[in-house]
Design a protein around this motif. Sequence first.
Motif, PDB file in Angstrom:
ATOM      1  N   THR A  28     -65.324   5.002   6.186  1.00 29.45           N
ATOM      2  CA  THR A  28     -64.619   4.846   4.912  1.00 29.45           C
ATOM      3  C   THR A  28     -63.109   4.944   5.128  1.00 29.45           C
ATOM      4  N   VAL A  29     -62.703   5.786   6.057  1.00 30.95           N
ATOM      5  CA  VAL A  29     -61.287   5.940   6.393  1.00 30.95           C
ATOM      6  C   VAL A  29     -60.789   4.690   7.124  1.00 30.95           C
ATOM      7  N   VAL A  30     -61.588   4.190   8.060  1.00 35.18           N
ATOM      8  CA  VAL A  30     -61.213   2.979   8.806  1.00 35.18           C
ATOM      9  C   VAL A  30     -60.935   1.829   7.835  1.00 35.18           C
ATOM     10  N   ILE A  31     -61.796   1.642   6.874  1.00 33.42           N
ATOM     11  CA  ILE A  31     -61.610   0.555   5.911  1.00 33.42           C
ATOM     12  C   ILE A  31     -60.319   0.761   5.123  1.00 33.42           C
ATOM     13  N   ARG A  32     -60.118   1.963   4.637  1.00 35.31           N
ATOM     14  CA  ARG A  32     -58.905   2.232   3.840  1.00 35.31           C
ATOM     15  C   ARG A  32     -57.642   2.010   4.658  1.00 35.31           C
ATOM     16  N   ALA A  34     -57.385   0.085   7.447  1.00 32.53           N
ATOM     17  CA  ALA A  34     -57.300  -1.256   8.037  1.00 32.53           C
ATOM     18  C   ALA A  34     -56.966  -2.337   7.020  1.00 32.53           C
ATOM     19  N   VAL A  35     -57.276  -2.093   5.771  1.00 36.64           N
ATOM     20  CA  VAL A  35     -57.098  -3.130   4.754  1.00 36.64           C
ATOM     21  C   VAL A  35     -55.864  -2.801   3.914  1.00 36.64           C
ATOM     22  N   GLN A  36     -54.814  -3.543   4.186  1.00 37.08           N
ATOM     23  CA  GLN A  36     -53.581  -3.369   3.421  1.00 37.08           C
ATOM     24  C   GLN A  36     -53.793  -3.867   1.992  1.00 37.08           C
ATOM     25  N   ASN A  37     -53.210  -3.163   1.048  1.00 36.37           N
ATOM     26  CA  ASN A  37     -53.260  -3.553  -0.364  1.00 36.37           C
ATOM     27  C   ASN A  37     -54.670  -3.551  -0.946  1.00 36.37           C
ATOM     28  N   LEU A  38     -55.549  -2.721  -0.423  1.00 36.08           N
ATOM     29  CA  LEU A  38     -56.883  -2.603  -0.994  1.00 36.08           C
ATOM     30  C   LEU A  38     -56.752  -2.104  -2.430  1.00 36.08           C
ATOM     31  N   GLU A  39     -57.497  -2.711  -3.312  1.00 39.33           N
ATOM     32  CA  GLU A  39     -57.428  -2.345  -4.723  1.00 39.33           C
ATOM     33  C   GLU A  39     -57.743  -0.854  -4.896  1.00 39.33           C
ATOM     34  N   LYS A 106     -66.068  -8.707  -3.548  1.00 38.54           N
ATOM     35  CA  LYS A 106     -65.196  -8.526  -4.705  1.00 38.54           C
ATOM     36  C   LYS A 106     -63.745  -8.215  -4.370  1.00 38.54           C
ATOM     37  N   SER A 107     -63.482  -7.696  -3.182  1.00 38.22           N
ATOM     38  CA  SER A 107     -62.112  -7.315  -2.842  1.00 38.22           C
ATOM     39  C   SER A 107     -61.375  -8.496  -2.216  1.00 38.22           C
ATOM     40  N   GLU A 108     -60.346  -8.939  -2.882  1.00 40.94           N
ATOM     41  CA  GLU A 108     -59.542 -10.053  -2.385  1.00 40.94           C
ATOM     42  C   GLU A 108     -58.905  -9.759  -1.022  1.00 40.94           C
ATOM     43  N   PRO A 109     -58.300  -8.582  -0.829  1.00 40.10           N
ATOM     44  CA  PRO A 109     -57.702  -8.299   0.478  1.00 40.10           C
ATOM     45  C   PRO A 109     -58.722  -8.256   1.623  1.00 40.10           C
ATOM     46  N   ILE A 110     -59.984  -8.023   1.297  1.00 39.27           N
ATOM     47  CA  ILE A 110     -61.010  -8.029   2.343  1.00 39.27           C
ATOM     48  C   ILE A 110     -61.546  -9.438   2.556  1.00 39.27           C
ATOM     49  N   ASN A 111     -61.952 -10.100   1.467  1.00 46.19           N
ATOM     50  CA  ASN A 111     -62.627 -11.386   1.658  1.00 46.19           C
ATOM     51  C   ASN A 111     -61.700 -12.525   2.048  1.00 46.19           C
ATOM     52  N   THR A 112     -60.413 -12.268   2.107  1.00 48.44           N
ATOM     53  CA  THR A 112     -59.468 -13.294   2.592  1.00 48.44           C
ATOM     54  C   THR A 112     -58.878 -12.945   3.955  1.00 48.44           C
ATOM     55  N   ASN A 113     -59.404 -11.889   4.588  1.00 48.88           N
ATOM     56  CA  ASN A 113     -58.850 -11.402   5.852  1.00 48.88           C
ATOM     57  C   ASN A 113     -59.966 -11.357   6.899  1.00 48.88           C
ATOM     58  N   PHE A 114     -59.874 -12.245   7.880  1.00 49.86           N
ATOM     59  CA  PHE A 114     -60.914 -12.340   8.905  1.00 49.86           C
ATOM     60  C   PHE A 114     -61.113 -11.019   9.649  1.00 49.86           C
ATOM     61  N   VAL A 115     -60.045 -10.335   9.967  1.00 50.37           N
ATOM     62  CA  VAL A 115     -60.154  -9.059  10.689  1.00 50.37           C
ATOM     63  C   VAL A 115     -60.872  -8.029   9.822  1.00 50.37           C
ATOM     64  N   ALA A 116     -60.512  -7.964   8.555  1.00 58.24           N
ATOM     65  CA  ALA A 116     -61.170  -7.018   7.646  1.00 58.24           C
ATOM     66  C   ALA A 116     -62.660  -7.337   7.519  1.00 58.24           C
ATOM     67  N   THR A 118     -64.513  -8.806   9.741  1.00 51.59           N
ATOM     68  CA  THR A 118     -65.129  -8.448  11.021  1.00 51.59           C
ATOM     69  C   THR A 118     -65.383  -6.947  11.094  1.00 51.59           C
ATOM     70  N   ILE A 119     -64.423  -6.164  10.653  1.00 52.16           N
ATOM     71  CA  ILE A 119     -64.590  -4.704  10.617  1.00 52.16           C
ATOM     72  C   ILE A 119     -65.746  -4.337   9.689  1.00 52.16           C
ATOM     73  N   MET A 120     -65.785  -4.937   8.527  1.00 54.11           N
ATOM     74  CA  MET A 120     -66.849  -4.645   7.561  1.00 54.11           C
ATOM     75  C   MET A 120     -68.214  -4.997   8.143  1.00 54.11           C
ATOM     76  N   ASP A 121     -68.321  -6.158   8.776  1.00 54.19           N
ATOM     77  CA  ASP A 121     -69.598  -6.565   9.372  1.00 54.19           C
ATOM     78  C   ASP A 121     -70.027  -5.588  10.465  1.00 54.19           C
ATOM     79  N   HIS A 122     -69.078  -5.128  11.257  1.00 50.50           N
ATOM     80  CA  HIS A 122     -69.381  -4.154  12.317  1.00 50.50           C
ATOM     81  C   HIS A 122     -69.899  -2.850  11.704  1.00 50.50           C
ATOM     82  N   ILE A 123     -69.250  -2.387  10.672  1.00 46.90           N
ATOM     83  CA  ILE A 123     -69.663  -1.138  10.021  1.00 46.90           C
ATOM     84  C   ILE A 123     -71.062  -1.289   9.430  1.00 46.90           C
TER      85      ILE A 123
END
Length: 143
Positions: A28-32, A34-39, A106-116, A118-123
């Motif tokens: 949960t910390v990694v996501i917060r 790694a993802v800039q401007n998360l809602e 639902k999160s724009e900063p995640i679903n428009t960021n390939f790295v984000a 990839t991190i989500m899929d790994h988690i």
Amino acid sequence: MQYYYGTQMPLRVLDECEFWKLQESEHTVVIREAVQNLEQEYVDKLKKWEKDLTRTHQRVMRFMETAVRSDGTFLHSLYRDLMQLVSYCLDESQQFIHFLHQLKQKSEPINTNFVALTIMDHIVRESEYFIGIAQTILYQSKG
């Protein structure tokens, strides 16, 4: 996880639960981070998940302490409580994965960021791995 632990198997199961609950909490910390401007809504939900997963991790740790003090003797009631705890951990991981899938959609900063993504899929894959371990343990205990 290896299944040749014999009478120590319940302790090995607890090791797995302890490790994966800590991992999920840290994720949960990694996501917060790694993802800039998360809602803010999702930042808040991730912080709640972190608290819940940490609470489960602590619960597993307390159970481990009880199990160790039992000198490896797992009476029926202790074994039943262990299986309930494993079931709880499994259910929690399934809910966590469901939340992560929603977050990806639902999160724009995640679903428009390939790295984000990839991190989500790994988690998600890591939590699915734990679910596989927990299901195997639960199915074996019913057999």
